[in-house]
Design a protein around this motif. Sequence first.
Motif, mmCIF file in Angstrom:
data_model
loop_
_atom_site.group_PDB
_atom_site.id
_atom_site.type_symbol
_atom_site.label_atom_id
_atom_site.label_comp_id
_atom_site.label_asym_id
_atom_site.label_seq_id
_atom_site.Cartn_x
_atom_site.Cartn_y
_atom_site.Cartn_z
ATOM 1 N N GLU A 186 0.837 -1.205 0.000
ATOM 2 C CA GLU A 186 0.000 0.000 0.000
ATOM 3 C C GLU A 186 0.868 1.251 0.000
ATOM 4 O OE1 GLU A 186 -3.957 -1.510 2.406
ATOM 5 O OE2 GLU A 186 -2.161 -0.975 3.557
ATOM 6 N N ALA B 255 2.315 2.119 -3.334
ATOM 7 C CA ALA B 255 1.328 2.579 -4.318
ATOM 8 C C ALA B 255 1.272 4.110 -4.382
ATOM 9 C CB ALA B 255 -0.043 2.004 -4.006
ATOM 10 N N ALA C 216 -3.117 6.603 -4.664
ATOM 11 C CA ALA C 216 -3.833 5.394 -4.224
ATOM 12 C C ALA C 216 -4.313 5.533 -2.786
ATOM 13 C CB ALA C 216 -2.935 4.171 -4.372
ATOM 14 N N LYS D 220 -7.811 6.760 -1.905
ATOM 15 C CA LYS D 220 -8.940 5.851 -2.132
ATOM 16 C C LYS D 220 -9.285 5.035 -0.892
ATOM 17 C CE LYS D 220 -7.725 5.514 -6.987
ATOM 18 N NZ LYS D 220 -7.104 4.680 -8.011
#
Length: 141
Positions: free
Chosen positions: A95, A98, A102, A105
Amino acid sequence: SKGQIWVANANDFPFQIQSAGKHLSIQPSQIPFFQAKGEKNWSEIDKKNVKTLKERGRWDEQVGDRCTEVVLIGVDLDKKVLTKKLTEACLTKEEFSAGPTAWKKHEDAFFEGRIKTWHDFKEFKRYMEMLQALKEIEVPE
């Protein structure tokens, strides 16, 4: 308990967190992280503060001054459980890699999705304009 948290889906601003007993307060700061402001927008005091952070080893080349610092105070706190839960709340390596686009989100657990608009770039620019009118704050030595 009190401190500052860095929330991935609101990457530019720290959140102030305070608790006493069963009461918990989490509020977004009006002042962005230095790195979010961008070096070209730093005042002379900002430059001095960033230099101090770097000298103290409190600046990361990837995320700058973004960090979470919380002091937990309580009777019979279960350190093992707290550590596990706080670790679970962090981004995974995948994560994290990213990146900020990202991260926006991710679910907003605190402000019912509004945080994604409060801290979007247009709002950030508006905050920057407001901050120019405020007295600059120097990091204490």
